[in-house]
Each structure stands twice: as structure tokens, then as C-alpha cells.
Motif scaffolding. Sequence first.
Motif, mmCIF file in Angstrom:
data_model
loop_
_atom_site.group_PDB
_atom_site.id
_atom_site.type_symbol
_atom_site.label_atom_id
_atom_site.label_comp_id
_atom_site.label_asym_id
_atom_site.label_seq_id
_atom_site.Cartn_x
_atom_site.Cartn_y
_atom_site.Cartn_z
ATOM 1 N N ARG A 20 0.854 -0.744 -0.018
ATOM 2 C CA ARG A 20 0.215 0.292 -0.075
ATOM 3 C C ARG A 20 1.260 1.283 0.022
ATOM 4 N N ASP A 21 2.149 1.253 0.758
ATOM 5 C CA ASP A 21 3.028 2.478 0.417
ATOM 6 C C ASP A 21 4.292 1.849 0.935
ATOM 7 N N PRO A 22 5.462 2.204 -0.496
ATOM 8 C CA PRO A 22 6.585 1.261 0.405
ATOM 9 C C PRO A 22 7.456 2.003 1.078
ATOM 10 N N ALA A 23 6.548 3.566 1.571
ATOM 11 C CA ALA A 23 7.568 4.225 2.556
ATOM 12 C C ALA A 23 7.243 3.452 4.165
ATOM 13 N N HIS A 24 6.835 2.427 4.175
ATOM 14 C CA HIS A 24 6.270 2.635 5.732
ATOM 15 C C HIS A 24 6.277 0.627 5.576
ATOM 16 N N PRO A 25 6.781 -0.155 6.770
ATOM 17 C CA PRO A 25 7.064 -1.262 6.661
ATOM 18 C C PRO A 25 5.800 -1.843 6.477
ATOM 19 N N GLU A 26 5.544 -3.347 6.234
ATOM 20 C CA GLU A 26 4.277 -4.468 6.522
ATOM 21 C C GLU A 26 4.307 -5.052 7.765
ATOM 22 N N GLN A 27 4.073 -5.883 8.595
ATOM 23 C CA GLN A 27 3.494 -6.537 9.636
ATOM 24 C C GLN A 27 3.423 -7.638 8.630
ATOM 25 N N LEU A 28 3.453 -9.086 8.709
ATOM 26 C CA LEU A 28 2.418 -10.451 8.599
ATOM 27 C C LEU A 28 2.088 -10.907 10.396
ATOM 28 N N ALA A 29 0.928 -11.144 9.835
ATOM 29 C CA ALA A 29 0.412 -12.175 11.323
ATOM 30 C C ALA A 29 -0.296 -13.443 10.659
ATOM 31 N N TRP A 30 -0.896 -14.481 11.535
ATOM 32 C CA TRP A 30 -1.668 -15.179 10.845
ATOM 33 C C TRP A 30 -2.419 -15.932 12.338
ATOM 34 N N GLN A 31 -3.697 -16.249 12.147
ATOM 35 C CA GLN A 31 -4.557 -16.912 12.833
ATOM 36 C C GLN A 31 -4.626 -18.561 12.297
ATOM 37 N N GLY A 32 -5.161 -19.245 13.009
ATOM 38 C CA GLY A 32 -5.321 -20.550 12.793
ATOM 39 C C GLY A 32 -4.601 -21.901 13.777
ATOM 40 N N PRO A 33 -4.987 -23.024 13.587
ATOM 41 C CA PRO A 33 -4.512 -24.257 13.639
ATOM 42 C C PRO A 33 -2.824 -24.548 13.423
ATOM 43 N N GLY A 34 -1.987 -25.029 14.955
ATOM 44 C CA GLY A 34 -1.026 -25.467 13.926
ATOM 45 C C GLY A 34 -0.085 -24.361 13.862
ATOM 46 N N ASP A 35 1.444 -25.275 13.376
ATOM 47 C CA ASP A 35 2.350 -24.103 13.500
ATOM 48 C C ASP A 35 2.716 -23.644 11.996
ATOM 49 N N VAL A 36 3.393 -22.093 12.374
ATOM 50 C CA VAL A 36 3.693 -21.686 11.272
ATOM 51 C C VAL A 36 4.654 -21.062 11.538
ATOM 52 N N THR A 37 5.727 -20.905 9.784
ATOM 53 C CA THR A 37 7.361 -20.390 10.381
ATOM 54 C C THR A 37 7.542 -19.801 9.242
ATOM 55 N N VAL A 38 8.582 -18.732 9.026
ATOM 56 C CA VAL A 38 8.993 -17.531 8.541
ATOM 57 C C VAL A 38 10.280 -18.384 7.077
ATOM 58 N N VAL A 39 9.915 -19.175 5.895
ATOM 59 C CA VAL A 39 11.190 -19.371 6.013
ATOM 60 C C VAL A 39 11.767 -17.798 5.151
ATOM 61 N N ALA A 40 10.650 -17.590 4.231
ATOM 62 C CA ALA A 40 11.808 -16.377 3.753
ATOM 63 C C ALA A 40 10.870 -15.306 3.699
ATOM 64 N N VAL A 41 11.792 -13.763 3.081
ATOM 65 C CA VAL A 41 11.068 -12.475 2.300
ATOM 66 C C VAL A 41 11.427 -11.997 1.634
ATOM 67 N N ASP A 42 11.158 -12.061 0.481
ATOM 68 C CA ASP A 42 11.593 -10.633 -0.607
ATOM 69 C C ASP A 42 10.611 -9.682 -0.758
ATOM 70 N N GLN A 43 11.758 -8.128 0.527
ATOM 71 C CA GLN A 43 10.258 -7.290 0.510
ATOM 72 C C GLN A 43 10.594 -6.759 -0.670
ATOM 73 N N ASP A 44 10.943 -6.499 -1.848
ATOM 74 C CA ASP A 44 11.219 -5.551 -2.477
ATOM 75 C C ASP A 44 10.012 -5.993 -3.141
ATOM 76 N N ALA A 45 10.212 -7.889 -3.619
ATOM 77 C CA ALA A 45 8.957 -7.733 -4.609
ATOM 78 C C ALA A 45 7.701 -8.121 -3.985
ATOM 79 N N ALA A 46 7.656 -8.174 -2.686
ATOM 80 C CA ALA A 46 6.187 -7.775 -1.475
ATOM 81 C C ALA A 46 6.112 -9.432 -1.357
ATOM 82 N N THR A 47 6.345 -10.468 -1.640
ATOM 83 C CA THR A 47 6.449 -11.482 -1.158
ATOM 84 C C THR A 47 7.182 -12.235 -0.321
#
Length: 741
Positions: free
Chosen positions: A682-709
Motif C-alpha cells: 500500500r505504501d513503500p515508505a512504511h514497513p509491513e507486518q505479517l500475522a496469522w491465525q489458525g491451528p498448527g505452527d507457522v514459520t517464516v522461511v524467507a521474505v523478498d521485501q522488494d517483490a512483496a512476497t
Amino acid sequence: MRALLLAVLALAACTPPADDGTSADPEADTGPYAVADAVADAEADAGFDLGDLPDAGPEPPWIPRHGPWVGEHPFRPAVPGVYSRLAPVPGVRLVAAIDETGLVVLDVDAGPIGRLDLGGPLYDLAVSPDGQTAYVGGADLWVVDLGDPRRPTSAGALRTVAGATHVARTPSGATLLVASGRELVVADLDDPHHPAQIGTLPIPDLGVQALALTEDLAFVGSQTASWILDLDEAVVVAELPHRAEAIALSRDGSTAWLSTGGSVRAWDVRTPAAPRFLSESLAGWVTRTIALTPDGRRLLVAAEEGLEVLSVTDPVAPTRQARFEVGSFFRDVAVLDDGRALVAARLDVFPLDLSAPGAPPAAHTRVDDLYMVSSVALGPDGRTAYVGGNGIAAVDAADPAGPRILSRDDSAGEVHGLTLRQQTLYAASYESLLLLDVRAPAAPALVETIPLADYPRPLTALVTADGRRAYVATEGGGGIDTFDLSTPPVRRGHHYSRHVEDVALSADEQTVFIADSYEGGLVAVDVRDPDAPVFQGRLAIAMHAIALSPDGTLLAAVGAEDLLLVDVRDPASPELLGRHPLTPRVFGQGDVAFTPDGSAVQVALGPAGLVTFDVRDPSAPWAVAVWDLPGEGERVVTTADASLVAGRAGLARLATVAPPVLTRDGPPEAGVQALTLRWTDRDPAHPEQLAWQGPGDVTVVAVDQDAATARLAWRLPGEAATLRVAVGNHHGYDVARISAE
């Protein structure tokens, strides 16, 4: 590269809300969320605070919004009441607060961590410079040991004749001043736990409203005037010719800032006997609490149900930097050494990030010259919006740079509702229905005025597609009146309703739906016979705002606590299909509108923002996006690429953002599903955050900030389940979901 901040949310078990036509248990649909310690440490290192999440409904996580809001903590008092005073504890991320009967220690990141019951009622507090002692004003002055903030203990008291209504200390902590009845008690703090009275000062007026100290002077505000007193000589040295509800002093004691109830005034007090007036800010505003940031460069002012941030580096010419919408029942504000602030308002305490206040970005703009907006209608060209409030304005609402006023006519007076049919705009004004030709969208022209002398506060007018009939809804008691829009107009039938909140006309124009907050909830009225409207059916759930889907089969409503979705294909028997709790609960405010394709609804929640709900499955609506608003959202209309939200602050245009996409990267391996999340920044000048909801465990493997993935690994729970992942930044967040295979 921008830092991506990650928050892990754990959802506690929740009880589904009731669906039997009665209000849900207000505590049954909430559940706590926790933020991982490692994430909190990372946020602190990055200079960004997420904080604890407030109670929310079963889906999705109510992620704190940013810029201006850092978040909303569930800092509700342990006993009924509100936090009426806040005081930062120097050197740590703690704030001392008082509710009706006790002192509470708030951790800025974790909420309440300690409490001491003092019996109440309590009025004011101050904290020693070393943060070890709190002084609480009540029936007497209570001394509280904060050495262990999780277990504050009573350390003594200073008895007073008429209670301790205001408490202030000198910057060094050597002297305490206590307002008690018609005098100021001066206490020595050589032993911080045992204040010793050493004298009194007379109060020149009936009572104290504000109190602030330097090492040598006391600044006292009352309902009629303000005074500067010499602590050593016990005399008044100067009078300031206006009242003061709050006083803030610069660190060097050279400037005094006074909230007068109608403005903020700055005085040069370097020569106490001859104070010199410097400036007046926010003239005509209702001003209350004020506080200076630790660096003395900004002044926070509680004004008009919001918090104004003034740059006061030049006290002769203060400038407004930002505004934070807080809402009514503003209590107090405490500024911490790290630049954050806590605001006590309503029944909660809200944290604010003051590090970089500024104007809203382009996709989040508003028209400031429109005030008290009460209605919005989109013109036939799809880009011109007509805004009703104190008059009618035509606004270019399609410009991505923000809405622009094209024309305005204040002669219409107070306008409550707008309806567009073909090339005619119908405006329900005070005691009249106005018809305006909008073939020239930027210059609506008045065609006819229909007197409504017997209907002093028309809420809106529903007009049939051919423009030949109008159903005028009267605000409050009254109901619906049918008019033939012939020449002259003729009043036909009437249907009584005790309290009309909102109305909608069915697609076949045979039924008027009434949201009645007192009697009947949703009421369907058959209007095929204009002379004799007939009651058709009722759904007994209180509703405030309603809207019909483009195909007319589904009705969305803002209830007291929920978004409600109702099947209205048979008006005689409306059926509740689904509901979703609204957080925070709205209790009689807000608005709702369907998107043009009918797949989603936009819900304006007053100062809480704009929430998009996916309603393709009406039995299970879920929130897919949240927007911060530059003011309270009271009315909303939608276009294909934006939402227009109106309220007291004017008109805001919120550009539609493509929803995030969550996909699988092949079949699960060893019970773990690899996922990829793609989103629109929405606005490249400000950082994003991720959050999730649901059963099971979630791990962040990798982030490509410029590609927004981002790539995620989801350890499957071994049963049918849904994972929701939210990505948000400065303006709000969007949510994607995926089901376990």
C-alpha cells in the motif's frame, strides 16, 4: 531495504455468537492474542511497536493499525470505571494509572502488571523522578511504593482536611504540592515515603483545576483565572487573565502552556512577576489535557475528541503536525521517554507512536473544508460524489491525489440524506425535500423544493427509479411517508415506526426495509399500495445501518455488536444467515455499503476505521481488509476502485488494494505445507507486518521485501482447518486464507 516485522498470533478458543435473533453475550465472542517475545524485541530494535492485540472476534486477527495508531491494548481497569489519570514512570516502559479505586501499573507492551486497591475515589497522581514512589490523591494523599511494579504496596499517607484533588511535584522531587479544598499543602519529600507538611499556600479562587511546578514556582489554574505563586515566599506574584484546565511547563521553566478550554495559550514566564503572552493555538476548539514530549519540541493537546500534535520549537508560532482520532471521553495522556504515548479514552488505554507524525498519504486523503458530513451519494458519471452536511458539495472523488471540491452550496442548510436517481439528486433537508439537476455534475442546480413542514427532521428519501414516488423517512419517531412527486407533490400513506435509524428500498420497489433500533429490529413494509403501506415481516435484532446487495437478495446491517447478513428474498420472513462480531463494538454508529459486484461489504466503524468483509458465503462473512481513517467514518459509498468515507472530518477516499494471494508450493511434505504469500504494497515508505491465525505452527522461511512476497511453512494440524494470513502496513491490512488439504 525496508524491515519486515513479523508477529505470531495465537488464537484462543472462542464461543460462536448467538444466531437466534438475540444479542450475543458481549464476552462470549472474544479471545486473547499474544505476541511472541522475540518479535517484540525485534520491533523495539526497529523503533516500531506492535504491542498486545485487543480482544477480537473469532476471525480474523484484529491487527493494530499504524500511523497514527500503534495499536489498541485491552488495558481495561480491573474494576468498573476508567483510567482517569496517567503518569509515566521515568526510565522504564511503565505508566502509573488510577482507576476509580486503585493504582494500576501498566507495562506499555504487556498491559496491566500490578494493582493496589486504595478504596477510592481517586483524583490525581504523581510519580517520583526515580520511579520508585507514586503519590495518589483521594480522601487523603496516599503514598505507594513502586519498587516492585508487579506488587505496588502502601507506604504511608499524608492526611488532608478536604481531600487531595490535585498533586504535583517539583522536577527534582524535593517538594510536593497538594490541592485540598481552599488551600495548597506544601510537603517536603526528604523521605519520599513520608511526606512532611511544611506549610500551605492560599488558593485565590474557589478551587484548583490545574497544577504544575518548577523548583521555585507553582502554576495554578481555576475556572476563572490562573496564577503564578512563589513557593518560598508563599505569595501570588502574577495573575494570568484566563482559566486553565491543564498546564504544561517547558523543561527550563521558561514557557508555560495553558489549556483554557477553548484554546491553548503560551506564556513567557522567565520573569514570573511580569509574564508575557506569546501565542494562542486551536482557538475555538474544545481543549482539555495537554502534555509536552520529553524533548520539549512537541505539545500534545486533547482537542475536539482527538489528540493534536503541535510543534512548539517556536512558542510564538506553534504549528500543527498531526491529529490522532481518539473519540469522546478523553481522559489523560502520558508521554514516555522513548517518544511513545498512552492515551486514556473511553474504557481503554491506546498507545500512540509519536516518532514521525505527518499528513496522511495520497491514497488516504480527505477534504478538510467539509464539516459534519452526514450523507454521500455517487453521481451518474461514477466520479463525482455529492456530500451533504451543512449544505451540499460536489466533489471529484476519482482523483487518486485526493478528493477535490468542485462546487458547494450552503443555502440548502442541514442536509441529512442524499439519493440519486438518473440525473436528479434528492436531498432531505431541514423541513424540505430538495430536487437538484446534476446533468452538469460539477454544478448541481436546484429544480424544486418540496415543503415538509410536518416532518422537521427527514432522515432520507428513497426514490423509485422513474422518479415518480418518494418514501420519506423521519429521523427518530415518525416512520415512512409516501409522496407522489407530481406537481404539486401529494402525500399518500404513512407507516409508523418508533425509531427509524436507516431505510432501504427493495430492487422491485415493492418493499421498504426499516432499521428500527427500539422496536422490531428490521421491519419490512409492503408499499405496493401507496395509500396503505402494510407490515410484512420482522427480524428482531437491533440494527443501526442497512444496505441491500446489488441483486436485492441480501441485506447487510450494522447491529449493536455485529455485522449481520439477512436473506430478504421473502420480505415477510427475513432470515439471518450469518454474523461477524465488530471490534470494537459500535453501539449505534457506523455505516455499511456493498461493493458494486456484491461480493463484499464495507463497514465504517466511526473512529475505528473501515473494514472490508467478504460476503460471498453469507453464512460465514470474514474480514479481509482494514483501513485507518483520517477521521470518524460515519457514511460510506463504494466505487469499483475506491471507497468514499464521510464523517465529521470530511470526505476520505480509500483506494482499493488488490487482495493478497496465498498459494501452495506443491503437496505437503512430512505434514508441512509450503506456502507463498504475495501482496500489494500500500505504501513503500512504511514497513509491513505479517500475522496469522489458525491451528498448527507457522514459520517464516524467507521474505523478498522488494517483490512483496513471503514463503511460509505451515505444520498441518491433522484435521480440516483454515489458515488466515494478514499483511499490513501504515494504513491497514489485508487478509488471505487457505484451507488444509
